[in-house]
Design an enzyme around this catalytic site. Structure first.
Site, mmCIF file in Angstrom:
data_model
loop_
_atom_site.group_PDB
_atom_site.id
_atom_site.type_symbol
_atom_site.label_atom_id
_atom_site.label_comp_id
_atom_site.label_asym_id
_atom_site.label_seq_id
_atom_site.Cartn_x
_atom_site.Cartn_y
_atom_site.Cartn_z
ATOM 1 N N VAL A 14 37.209 31.205 47.444
ATOM 2 C CA VAL A 14 37.545 30.672 46.084
ATOM 3 C C VAL A 14 39.075 30.523 45.937
ATOM 4 C CG1 VAL A 14 37.579 31.606 43.507
ATOM 5 C CG2 VAL A 14 35.516 31.866 45.202
ATOM 6 N N VAL A 133 31.333 36.340 36.416
ATOM 7 C CA VAL A 133 29.852 36.321 36.129
ATOM 8 C C VAL A 133 28.986 35.179 36.781
ATOM 9 C CG1 VAL A 133 28.231 36.573 34.298
ATOM 10 C CG2 VAL A 133 30.100 38.059 34.476
ATOM 11 N N GLY A 135 29.878 31.841 38.089
ATOM 12 C CA GLY A 135 30.786 30.706 38.729
ATOM 13 C C GLY A 135 31.197 29.879 37.719
ATOM 14 N N ILE A 137 29.862 28.341 35.178
ATOM 15 C CA ILE A 137 29.616 28.334 33.830
ATOM 16 C C ILE A 137 30.658 29.475 32.953
ATOM 17 C CG2 ILE A 137 27.691 28.826 32.358
ATOM 18 C CD1 ILE A 137 25.852 28.978 34.712
ATOM 19 N N LYS A 206 27.477 41.967 37.459
ATOM 20 C CA LYS A 206 27.696 41.087 36.380
ATOM 21 C C LYS A 206 26.894 41.390 34.997
ATOM 22 C CE LYS A 206 28.162 37.336 39.929
ATOM 23 N NZ LYS A 206 27.249 36.668 40.823
ATOM 24 N N GLY A 303 30.095 29.111 45.059
ATOM 25 C CA GLY A 303 30.772 28.352 45.906
ATOM 26 C C GLY A 303 32.069 27.962 45.207
#
Ligand code: HSE
Length: 434
Positions: A14, A133, A135, A137, A206, A303
């Protein structure tokens, strides 16, 4: 225009996405102007990172944790180390040095969020964590701002892309579990230690974060019943599909009067449930708010670039100065009460049981008798014919009506002791009608 100088700790999957996006000065600069200046990238893999980033003048690559923290020019620290050791030190020191923090570290927030939020407020600073939490969204922003006037009645869904990818590939490609997991790792979805994904801990981390935001409570990780997907077999995915269900690893948070039900486990959803069709590394979060009703947010939950998108959105809010106001004012970031949880034994769901049974008279009666004695009502039974002549062990699948966890655990214990039940143990999956 006020500038925001950033130090990025951790340039892995990331972190590299965030660094590249900030250096590219793309959409973010178009939207908020030339405010964000990436000054430091802190990581031990200096040569590797230098090769990929080709750092422009003004960007310092260093493995010295202290240098950016001691630099008064740095306004915000982006912690993407992961883990809870060095990450915690960096976050604590950054806050103490008067810097805002952006992190995607759900383990850190789940284990130390309460004290870190307190520390941030004590220093008049903020911690932003959109990437922690789901990615890409923006579920945290949705709860924090979009639904600020709603009482959240329930929040549930898929928040681990790796497990969703594995379950999807296993069923669609008839792929062995280990190969599906290896693919998820290659695609950069999995945690450095993929057991965190597979055993459900990542989802539980999460859920701790979501519970604080949605229900305004502090919950300890060890209070959340947590099962992962490690024991799931392809045959169960197939039987469930034939019965009209899809298996997903779910996090579930529901208000039950003054108490909360919080849990993480694989669960069968009817094919027509909006979450059932969400496959691959996608996540889906359903929120039921008192005014809005039910909303469903879906998108890539793991991702490089999806998670980078969330981190960059936090950096933007810090740079614009809007996030600190929210952090200081909104109650979930303040001192919140401890959660009052429904004990797991009292939780009620429907169930799927698969037994490998001797194909003889009276076998089903013995199993049905135990279920009856434990007050578990059978909704359907399907026995497969023996795979070959002479084969005397056959799979039998029971679907039940709603029953309490405690009763189900007792029934399974008794069924597994029957001499007509073969194989290691009875497979059990919960069925959710939410
Ligand atoms: N390992 C996590 C997942 C990454 O698979 O969802 C995002 O938190």
């Amino acid at each position: 225009m006020q500038k925001c100088t950033v130090a990025l700790y951790g340039c892995g999957t990331v972190g590299m996405g965030v660094a590249q996006a900030l250096l590219a000065r793309g959409a973010l600069n178009e939207r908020i102007g030339d405010r964000v200046h990436l000054k430091y990238v802190v990581d031990v893999r200096l040569e590797e990172i230098r090769g990929v980033l080709q750092p422009p003048e003004g960007l310092v690559l260093t493995d010295d944790l202290a240098q950016p923290l001691d630099d008064p020019e740095v306004d915000a620290v982006v912690e993407l180390f992961g883990g809870t050791t060095a990450a915690r030190t960096v976050v604590e020191r950054a806050l103490a040095a008067g810097k805002d923090v952006v992190t995607a570290n759900k383990a850190l927030l789940a284990e130390h969020g309460d004290e870190l939020f307190r520390l941030a407020r004590a220093h008049g600073r903020a911690i932003a964590f959109e990437g922690s939490v789901a990615g890409g969204i923006p579920v945290i922003a949705a709860i924090r701002t979009g639904l600020v006037g709603d009482r959240i009645e329930s929040i549930y869904g898929i928040v681990n892309g790796t497990c969703n990818y594995v379950l999807t590939r296993m069923l669609e490609q008839e792929m062995p579990y280990a190969r599906a997991l290896a693919e998820a790792q290659e695609r950069g979805y999995a945690e450095a230690d993929p057991r965190l994904d597979i055993e459900g801990s990542d989802s539980a981390h999460k859920l701790v974060v979501l519970a604080r935001l949605a229900f305004g409570v502090n919950v300890r990780l060890d209070q959340i019943p947590c099962e992962g997907i490690a024991g799931v077999e392809l045959s169960d995915l197939r039987y469930a599909r034939a019965l009209g269900y899809t298996l997903k690893l779910l996090v579930i948070g529901i208000r039950r009067g003054e108490r909360l039900e919080l849990r993480v486990h694989p669960a069968l959803l009817r094919h027509d449930h909006p979450v059932a069709g969400v496959g691959g590394a996608h996540n889906a979060v359903c929120i039921h708010g008192s005014h809005v009703g039910e909303i469903v947010l879906t998108g890539l939950g793991a991702g490089r670039m999806p998670t980078s998108s969330a981190v960059i959105s936090d950096i933007a809010r810090i740079a614009l100065g809007t996030y600190r106001t929210d952090f200081a004012a909104l109650s979930p970031f303040g001192d919140v009460p401890d959660a009052h949880l429904v004990p797991f034994g009292e939780v009620e769901t429907r169930h799927y049981f698969r037994l490998d049974c001797a194909d003889r008279p009276g076998v089903l009666a013995k199993v049905a008798n135990i279920l009856g004695e434990e007050n578990i009502s059978i909704a359907s039974v399907r026995q497969q014919e023996a795979a070959a002549p002479g084969e005397d062990v056959v799979p039998v699948v029971f679907m039940t009506h709603r029953a309490k966890e405690g009763a189900v655990a007792r029934a399974l214990d008794r069924i597994n002791q029957l001499d007509v039940v073969r194989g290691e143990r009875t497979r059990m999956l919960r069925v959710e009608d939410i």
